[in-house]
Design a protein around this motif. Structure first.
Motif, PDB file in Angstrom:
ATOM      1  N   LYS A 117      -9.630  -0.107  13.870  1.00  0.00           N
ATOM      2  CA  LYS A 117     -10.632  -0.971  13.223  1.00  0.00           C
ATOM      3  C   LYS A 117     -11.949  -0.230  12.992  1.00  0.00           C
ATOM      4  O   LYS A 117     -12.583  -0.387  11.939  1.00  0.00           O
ATOM      5  N   PHE A 118     -12.364   0.576  13.965  1.00  0.00           N
ATOM      6  CA  PHE A 118     -13.632   1.285  13.812  1.00  0.00           C
ATOM      7  C   PHE A 118     -13.487   2.485  12.878  1.00  0.00           C
ATOM      8  O   PHE A 118     -14.404   2.791  12.115  1.00  0.00           O
ATOM      9  N   ARG A 119     -12.359   3.160  12.927  1.00  0.00           N
ATOM     10  CA  ARG A 119     -12.181   4.337  12.082  1.00  0.00           C
ATOM     11  C   ARG A 119     -12.097   3.940  10.613  1.00  0.00           C
ATOM     12  O   ARG A 119     -12.654   4.618   9.744  1.00  0.00           O
ATOM     13  N   ARG A 120     -11.405   2.832  10.330  1.00  0.00           N
ATOM     14  CA  ARG A 120     -11.343   2.359   8.940  1.00  0.00           C
ATOM     15  C   ARG A 120     -12.734   2.001   8.432  1.00  0.00           C
ATOM     16  O   ARG A 120     -13.112   2.338   7.307  1.00  0.00           O
ATOM     17  N   TYR A 124     -23.687   4.913  13.543  1.00  0.00           N
ATOM     18  CA  TYR A 124     -22.765   3.784  13.394  1.00  0.00           C
ATOM     19  C   TYR A 124     -22.146   3.422  14.734  1.00  0.00           C
ATOM     20  O   TYR A 124     -22.131   2.242  15.142  1.00  0.00           O
ATOM     21  N   PHE A 125     -21.634   4.412  15.441  1.00  0.00           N
ATOM     22  CA  PHE A 125     -20.971   4.146  16.717  1.00  0.00           C
ATOM     23  C   PHE A 125     -21.975   3.692  17.783  1.00  0.00           C
ATOM     24  O   PHE A 125     -21.636   2.868  18.637  1.00  0.00           O
ATOM     25  N   ILE A 126     -23.203   4.194  17.739  1.00  0.00           N
ATOM     26  CA  ILE A 126     -24.237   3.715  18.665  1.00  0.00           C
ATOM     27  C   ILE A 126     -24.513   2.235  18.422  1.00  0.00           C
ATOM     28  O   ILE A 126     -24.598   1.440  19.367  1.00  0.00           O
ATOM     29  N   THR A 127     -24.642   1.854  17.150  1.00  0.00           N
ATOM     30  CA  THR A 127     -24.912   0.448  16.815  1.00  0.00           C
ATOM     31  C   THR A 127     -23.793  -0.460  17.308  1.00  0.00           C
ATOM     32  O   THR A 127     -24.051  -1.512  17.921  1.00  0.00           O
ATOM     33  N   GLU A 128     -22.542  -0.064  17.071  1.00  0.00           N
ATOM     34  CA  GLU A 128     -21.408  -0.883  17.513  1.00  0.00           C
ATOM     35  C   GLU A 128     -21.339  -0.942  19.045  1.00  0.00           C
ATOM     36  O   GLU A 128     -21.018  -1.986  19.616  1.00  0.00           O
ATOM     37  N   PHE A 129     -21.633   0.166  19.700  1.00  0.00           N
ATOM     38  CA  PHE A 129     -21.642   0.214  21.164  1.00  0.00           C
ATOM     39  C   PHE A 129     -22.691  -0.749  21.718  1.00  0.00           C
ATOM     40  O   PHE A 129     -22.409  -1.542  22.637  1.00  0.00           O
ATOM     41  N   GLU A 130     -23.894  -0.691  21.176  1.00  0.00           N
ATOM     42  CA  GLU A 130     -24.969  -1.547  21.690  1.00  0.00           C
ATOM     43  C   GLU A 130     -24.691  -3.023  21.409  1.00  0.00           C
ATOM     44  O   GLU A 130     -24.965  -3.886  22.262  1.00  0.00           O
ATOM     45  N   LYS A 131     -24.146  -3.336  20.246  1.00  0.00           N
ATOM     46  CA  LYS A 131     -23.826  -4.740  19.940  1.00  0.00           C
ATOM     47  C   LYS A 131     -22.772  -5.272  20.903  1.00  0.00           C
ATOM     48  O   LYS A 131     -22.841  -6.438  21.331  1.00  0.00           O
ATOM     49  N   THR A 132     -21.796  -4.420  21.252  1.00  0.00           N
ATOM     50  CA  THR A 132     -20.747  -4.842  22.183  1.00  0.00           C
ATOM     51  C   THR A 132     -21.337  -5.108  23.565  1.00  0.00           C
ATOM     52  O   THR A 132     -20.994  -6.107  24.220  1.00  0.00           O
ATOM     53  N   CYS A 133     -22.235  -4.246  24.013  1.00  0.00           N
ATOM     54  CA  CYS A 133     -22.883  -4.453  25.309  1.00  0.00           C
ATOM     55  C   CYS A 133     -23.750  -5.713  25.296  1.00  0.00           C
ATOM     56  O   CYS A 133     -23.767  -6.481  26.271  1.00  0.00           O
ATOM     57  N   GLU A 134     -24.482  -5.922  24.206  1.00  0.00           N
ATOM     58  CA  GLU A 134     -25.403  -7.065  24.135  1.00  0.00           C
ATOM     59  C   GLU A 134     -24.676  -8.399  24.142  1.00  0.00           C
ATOM     60  O   GLU A 134     -25.247  -9.427  24.527  1.00  0.00           O
ATOM     61  N   ARG A 135     -23.414  -8.397  23.731  1.00  0.00           N
ATOM     62  CA  ARG A 135     -22.628  -9.640  23.800  1.00  0.00           C
ATOM     63  C   ARG A 135     -22.189  -9.940  25.232  1.00  0.00           C
ATOM     64  O   ARG A 135     -21.795 -11.062  25.532  1.00  0.00           O
ATOM     65  N   TYR A 168     -13.902   3.732  23.739  1.00  0.00           N
ATOM     66  CA  TYR A 168     -13.669   4.430  22.469  1.00  0.00           C
ATOM     67  C   TYR A 168     -14.983   4.710  21.748  1.00  0.00           C
ATOM     68  O   TYR A 168     -15.230   5.831  21.284  1.00  0.00           O
ATOM     69  N   LEU A 169     -15.853   3.696  21.659  1.00  0.00           N
ATOM     70  CA  LEU A 169     -17.123   3.870  20.954  1.00  0.00           C
ATOM     71  C   LEU A 169     -17.980   4.942  21.633  1.00  0.00           C
ATOM     72  O   LEU A 169     -18.597   5.777  20.968  1.00  0.00           O
ATOM     73  N   GLY A 170     -18.015   4.918  22.955  1.00  0.00           N
ATOM     74  CA  GLY A 170     -18.787   5.925  23.682  1.00  0.00           C
ATOM     75  C   GLY A 170     -18.250   7.315  23.449  1.00  0.00           C
ATOM     76  O   GLY A 170     -19.012   8.284  23.275  1.00  0.00           O
TER      77      GLY A 170
END
Length: 581
Positions: free
Chosen positions: A25-28, A58-69, A149-151
């Motif tokens: 999903k992230f690679r696509r 991009y990966f930093i943004t997705e990582f932080e959003k996942t943590c913030e949830r 994976y994001l990290g």
């Protein structure tokens, strides 16, 4: 969803490995964004570095959003537990006997990603209440799978940027038939890179450390803060007992009561203890943004050096710590920070602490030089150390007046017929491309300061131009008129305490002090990497010599057509002046 793989090392150590479900999903998504923003390439070097940065963000943004949830305290305590287990593993004998499916490289990335999650926890308003039961374990698996994976991808693109900055063209970002990005290297470069990575891993323990660092640190803490540092161990043991816990579980204590317990058990003033711990606490106020954190692996405002995390839980401030993280932070401060003049900003207010750090910084410059001098002496070679003047008949030349600076060693090597202008550089122990890029900048001058290479070049030039005076200098020093530098080549070299990536592709040769005896006695040999590479149409045999990543033309040599062609002692074709082999 397929469960994460659990590697049980001991009764108290387990390591998780994510499944590949997060990658598609992230690679696509990032592949589509790259194409939209930059096209499919091929990219020029400057543009490819932009792509690396784009992917990293991009990966930093997705990582932080996942943590913030994630606002569950139970989740972050689980991450802390996993980190404590991995840190315990890193210092145990089991680290050298890992099971199939994980290796040292994975453990390194795994621990870094867990640290990133824990640091991000400082920004989260956490809530109590979630039970650590089977439902919790099932719930967090996809979250942790994504974060691992994001990290990993954050570090992948940060490392790729650093690697590409040191060796332009070493890799190329392309797209497959499904328009998914892929990072590829030329076969021979990938082969050499793999071998050098293994070599750096084997040499990672080759460094000179401060033999009295721990004792000096404890004495400095007592003098500056007024308490016995060993009592920190008693404090942590008391808190484990108070909360009925054992390592690798973590301690969670409200901040005011923690500092009160510290003052009572350590028998120091509250003000001094508060100042001491202020330099070891990481909070949302002093932590670095993730985009800086991954680029500055030895900056002080990180969990590695500040092992007490300040989290907001149900509106109140709590400190969380673990015995293995505390031990790691103590060693990191003593061995890899203070000797380079680095310490927490808050500690500058402690009387005498700055003087102690300055003294350790002065001392540490001599540790490597002493080792090098011992090696030269045991080889029975003529040399001079800390050369500020060249003494010749009738006059002396002050190198400082020539704007050259002091030369660490001048070494006469009869075996190689070389006069080695030798500079010792005591580097921080580094284990990744981002860190080695900092070494690269120091040598090449890619940063704001004049590089080591430029300074050494000036010294080599002056010594070569004053060979007669240098010869007289050695005759005077050793009271031997027969000393001669006739036929000697002047060469500049660096000696370092711990290996660094740039040593495999340097302008001036760089050796670890373990290699220096072989260098000055003429027995050092650079490895030659060979690769047999097959495609549908051809079979190619590559030989790659030092400097391994230099830009070069590939010489094609067909033994069937050129069976009488000239080759060197290694069997390499000798290139003729017209460029033909």
């Amino acid at each position: 969803m397929e469960a994460m793989k659990v590697f049980t090392i001991t009764d108290t150590i387990a390591v998780l490995r994510g499944e590949k479900t997060a990658e598609p999903k992230f690679r696509r998504a990032i592949s589509a964004r790259i194409i939209q923003e930059f096209g499919k390439g091929p990219y020029l070097p400057a543009k490819q570095k932009e792509v690396f940065t784009f992917c990293q963000l991009y990966f930093i943004t997705e990582f932080e959003k996942t943590c913030e949830r994630e606002t569950s305290l139970t989740f972050y305590r689980e991450i802390f537990l996993l980190h404590e287990q991995a840190t315990d593993l890193r210092r145990s004998v089991h680290y050298h006997q890992l099971p199939d499916g994980i290796d040292k490289q994975y453990i390194s990335i795994y621990r870094r990603v867990l640290k990133m999650i824990l640091e991000k926890g400082c920004d989260i308003d956490m809530q109590r209440g979630e039970k650590r039961d089977p439902n919790f374990i099932r719930r967090i698996q996809p979250v942790l799978n994504d974060l691992l994976y994001l990290g990993q991808m954050i570090y992948h693109f940060t490392e790729s940027f650093a690697e590409y900055s040191m060796v332009e063209g070493i890799s190329q970002l392309t797209f497959d038939k499904q328009d998914l990005y892929q990072l590829v290297r030329e076969p021979y470069l990938d082969h050499v890179f793999h071998h050098i990575s293994q070599d750096l891993g084997r040499k990672s323990e080759e460094y000179v450390i401060d033999p009295t660092g721990s004792e000096d640190f404890k004495a400095a803490v007592e003098a500056a803060f007024g308490f016995d540092y060993d009592k920190i161990g008693l404090l942590i043991a008391a808190l484990y007992d108070k909360f009925e816990l054992e390592p690798p579980d973590c301690i969670l204590a409200d901040k005011p009561n923690f500092l009160l317990d510290a003052a009572n058990i350590c028998e120091g003033s509250r003000e001094s203890l508060a100042l001491f711990f202020s330099g070891l606490i990481l909070s949302r106020a002093n932590k670095m943004p993730l985009s800086e954190l991954v680029k500055k692996p030895y900056a002080m405002n990180r969990f590695l050096y500040r092992p007490y995390l300040e989290w907001r839980i149900n509106g109140a401030s709590y400190l969380i710590c673990g015995v293995y993280s505390l031990d790691e932070a103590s060693n990191s401060l003593i061995l890899n920070a203070i000797p380079w003049g680095k310490y927490p900003d808050e500690w500058s207010k402690a009387p005498g602490l700055e003087g102690y750090v300055h003294r350790k910084r002065e001392e540490h410059d001599d540790w490597l030089d002493d080792q090098v001098e011992k090696i030269i002496g045991e080889c029975g070679l003529r040399y001079d150390r800390n050369v500020e003047k060249i003494h010749a008949k009738g006059r002396s030349f002050r190198l400082l007046e020539k704007h050259l600076g002091e030369i660490d060693f001048l070494v006469m090597s009869p075996a190689t017929k070389k006069l080695l202008v030798t500079e010792c550089k005591h580097l921080l122990g580094r284990y990744d491309m981002v860190s080695w890029k900092q070494d690269y900048d120091h040598f090449t001058g890619s940063g704001s300061k004049v590089g080591y290479n430029t300074k050494l070049a000036a010294k080599v030039k002056w010594i070569a131009e004053h060979r007669v005076e240098v010869e007289e200098h050695f005759r005077i020093k050793y009271k031997d008129a027969s000393i001669s530098l006739e036929g000697y080549q002047v060469e500049g070299v660096f000696v370092i305490n711990t290996p660094s990536f740039y040593m495999y592709n340097a302008l001036y040769r760089i050796y670890t002090y373990h290699q220096f005896e072989a260098v000055i006695t003429g027995t050092h040999r650079d490895p030659i990497y060979t690769l047999l590479y097959e495609t549908e149409d051809t079979i190619s045999n590559y030989w790659v010599k030092y400097p391994y990543f230099a830009k070069r033309d590939i010489v094609f040599f067909d033994p069937e057509d050129d069976e009488h062609g000239e080759v060197d002692k290694y069997g390499f074709p000798i290139t003729k002046p017209d460029g033909n082999a």
